[in-house]
Write a protein that holds these residues in place. Structure first.
Motif, mmCIF file in Angstrom:
data_model
loop_
_atom_site.group_PDB
_atom_site.id
_atom_site.type_symbol
_atom_site.label_atom_id
_atom_site.label_comp_id
_atom_site.label_asym_id
_atom_site.label_seq_id
_atom_site.Cartn_x
_atom_site.Cartn_y
_atom_site.Cartn_z
ATOM 1 N N ASP A 73 37.792 51.759 46.833
ATOM 2 C CA ASP A 73 39.040 52.333 47.355
ATOM 3 C C ASP A 73 40.147 51.285 47.388
ATOM 4 O O ASP A 73 41.290 51.564 47.038
ATOM 5 N N MET A 74 39.804 50.063 47.806
ATOM 6 C CA MET A 74 40.796 48.993 47.897
ATOM 7 C C MET A 74 41.269 48.542 46.523
ATOM 8 O O MET A 74 42.384 48.025 46.374
ATOM 9 N N LEU A 75 40.424 48.740 45.504
ATOM 10 C CA LEU A 75 40.765 48.292 44.156
ATOM 11 C C LEU A 75 41.497 49.342 43.329
ATOM 12 O O LEU A 75 41.863 49.079 42.182
ATOM 13 N N THR A 76 41.742 50.511 43.891
ATOM 14 C CA THR A 76 42.407 51.550 43.113
ATOM 15 C C THR A 76 43.829 51.169 42.737
ATOM 16 O O THR A 76 44.391 51.705 41.780
ATOM 17 N N ALA A 77 44.434 50.229 43.467
ATOM 18 C CA ALA A 77 45.798 49.787 43.128
ATOM 19 C C ALA A 77 45.815 49.027 41.802
ATOM 20 O O ALA A 77 46.872 48.835 41.204
ATOM 21 N N GLY A 78 44.650 48.579 41.346
ATOM 22 C CA GLY A 78 44.561 47.935 40.037
ATOM 23 C C GLY A 78 44.908 46.464 40.028
ATOM 24 O O GLY A 78 44.952 45.844 38.969
ATOM 25 N N ASN A 79 45.149 45.884 41.189
ATOM 26 C CA ASN A 79 45.508 44.465 41.221
ATOM 27 C C ASN A 79 44.303 43.595 40.857
ATOM 28 O O ASN A 79 43.208 43.804 41.360
ATOM 29 N N LYS A 80 44.511 42.641 39.948
ATOM 30 C CA LYS A 80 43.464 41.692 39.574
ATOM 31 C C LYS A 80 43.886 40.311 40.049
ATOM 32 O O LYS A 80 44.872 39.753 39.571
ATOM 33 N N ARG A 81 43.171 39.764 40.992
ATOM 34 C CA ARG A 81 43.491 38.422 41.466
ATOM 35 C C ARG A 81 43.123 37.397 40.391
ATOM 36 O O ARG A 81 42.170 37.591 39.641
ATOM 37 N N ALA A 82 43.888 36.319 40.342
ATOM 38 C CA ALA A 82 43.755 35.392 39.221
ATOM 39 C C ALA A 82 44.007 33.969 39.667
ATOM 40 O O ALA A 82 44.409 33.703 40.805
ATOM 41 N N ARG A 83 43.753 33.033 38.747
ATOM 42 C CA ARG A 83 44.135 31.634 38.923
ATOM 43 C C ARG A 83 45.372 31.374 38.060
ATOM 44 O O ARG A 83 45.660 32.148 37.132
ATOM 45 N N PRO A 84 46.109 30.310 38.338
ATOM 46 C CA PRO A 84 47.316 30.057 37.538
ATOM 47 C C PRO A 84 47.058 30.038 36.038
ATOM 48 O O PRO A 84 47.861 30.564 35.252
ATOM 49 N N MET A 85 45.918 29.457 35.596
ATOM 50 C CA MET A 85 45.680 29.377 34.149
ATOM 51 C C MET A 85 45.289 30.720 33.541
ATOM 52 O O MET A 85 45.209 30.840 32.317
ATOM 53 N N ASP A 86 45.046 31.749 34.382
ATOM 54 C CA ASP A 86 44.818 33.089 33.847
ATOM 55 C C ASP A 86 46.135 33.797 33.532
ATOM 56 O O ASP A 86 46.132 34.834 32.859
ATOM 57 N N LEU A 87 47.250 33.245 34.044
ATOM 58 C CA LEU A 87 48.536 33.946 33.962
ATOM 59 C C LEU A 87 49.552 33.277 33.048
ATOM 60 O O LEU A 87 50.405 33.949 32.471
ATOM 61 N N THR A 88 49.498 31.951 32.941
ATOM 62 C CA THR A 88 50.511 31.230 32.173
ATOM 63 C C THR A 88 49.850 30.105 31.377
ATOM 64 O O THR A 88 48.699 29.750 31.614
#
Length: 334
Positions: A73-88
């Protein structure tokens, strides 16, 4: 047996599972605080609906079913937590800028004691530690929520496919298919930190490496620190999306934008199955030392490969039961 006695016994029976449930929810959600909220919600739901629990499964399995539903239920928003090197991409030191992103962006650290139940089985303990390391946690966050649940239940907690199928209300074939897809996704990820190899307890070489690291960092000796860093070492500083690669850029940052951390103090803690430290830097106004970061280190082959500094100390230090101030020692005051 009185209602009061039954309530007390039920509270104790539920509470007994808190640590392992927190570990499960943390792997699912990637957030320390969301995991603790999810477990609290799970235990409250279990307490309220216990009269409907018919005992067709064990209490533990029932709690995992509730916890899984809470997390999904909490993950239905679709947010994926990440580290900086996963994003840039990594930033050259000359272009380094401290740009924060919202808290919900980041994979969060977690004290070992809150997610790793005590066990007499060394192999089981090793799997539990490996499964909360930052690189593995970041990889988990890339999986769809149900694949994530299947992988954790099958690979980390060693549930049978039939048990997972019952928990998720699906078939064994579906569980096996989800597990196969999850494994393939993780295999495709060439992750920073995947080779972090830490003995439990630390072997003599690793212990000496950490002692040398503390001496180099507290003395702000960049020559000594460079000798401890792997040539591909990385440094991250959530909530900033900046990350640096290589000893030259890391030590260059520490002597420029990070120069205020000279003469800091490090206090050992345990986080994410890895060596970690609470970092206190000098408080120029009040004296003593103010909290600055929780550092989580990845080490491999006698070198430091990852140097991750979580800077939101108002959240992290209470989570790790750390004081929000260190006083200067007598010899420093004189």
């Amino acid at each position: 047996m009185t209602n009061g006695t039954m309530t007390t016994e039920l509270d104790a029976a539920l509470e007994k599972h808190r640590t392992e449930l927190t570990g499960y929810c943390y792997r699912m959600l990637g957030s320390s605080f969301e995991a603790e909220d999810a477990v609290q919600d799970t235990l409250v739901r279990a307490w309220r609906s216990y009269e409907k629990f018919e005992g067709r499964s064990s209490l533990r399995s029932w709690l995992y079913r509730i916890a899984t539903n809470v997390c999904l239920d909490m993950l239905t928003a679709g947010n994926k937590r990440a580290r900086p090197m996963d994003l840039t991409d990594s930033t050259p030191l000359a272009q380094a800028a401290l740009s924060p992103r919202p808290d919900h962006t980041w994979l969060e650290p977690m004290p070992d004691a809150r997610v790793l139940p005590s066990t007499a089985d060394p192999a089981e303990a090793a799997v539990a530690k490996e499964s909360v390391r930052l690189a593995f946690m970041a990889a988990l966050q890339q999986l769809p929520p149900k694949q994530r649940a299947v992988l954790i239940l099958r690979e980390v907690l060693a549930w049978k496919a039939s048990e997972v199928a019952e928990l998720l209300g699906t078939t064994v074939a579906s569980v096996n298919s989800a597990l196969q897809r999850a494994r393939a996704t993780l295999a495709e990820r060439a992750d920073h930190g995947d080779d972090a190899a830490v003995s439990d307890p630390l072997d003599e070489e690793q212990q000496k490496l950490l002692e040398r690291y503390v001496a180099a960092f507290e003395g702000y000796d960049m020559t000594a620190l460079t000798a401890l860093l792997h040539e591909d070492a990385i440094m991250t500083m959530p909530p900033f999306d900046l990350w640096l690669s290589g000893p030259s850029d890391i030590t260059g940052f520490m002597t420029t934008l990070g120069a205020a951390c000279a003469n800091s103090r490090l206090v050992p803690v345990q986080a994410n199955g890895l060596p970690a430290f609470a970092h206190y830097k000098p408080d120029e106004e009040a004296g003593g030392y103010a909290p600055w970061a929780v550092q989580v280190l990845e080490i491999s082959d006698g070198r430091i490969t990852g140097f991750h500094c979580f800077l939101d100390t108002k959240r992290w230090f209470p989570l790790f039961d750390l004081p929000l101030r260190l006083e200067a020692e007598a010899d420093e005051v004189e």
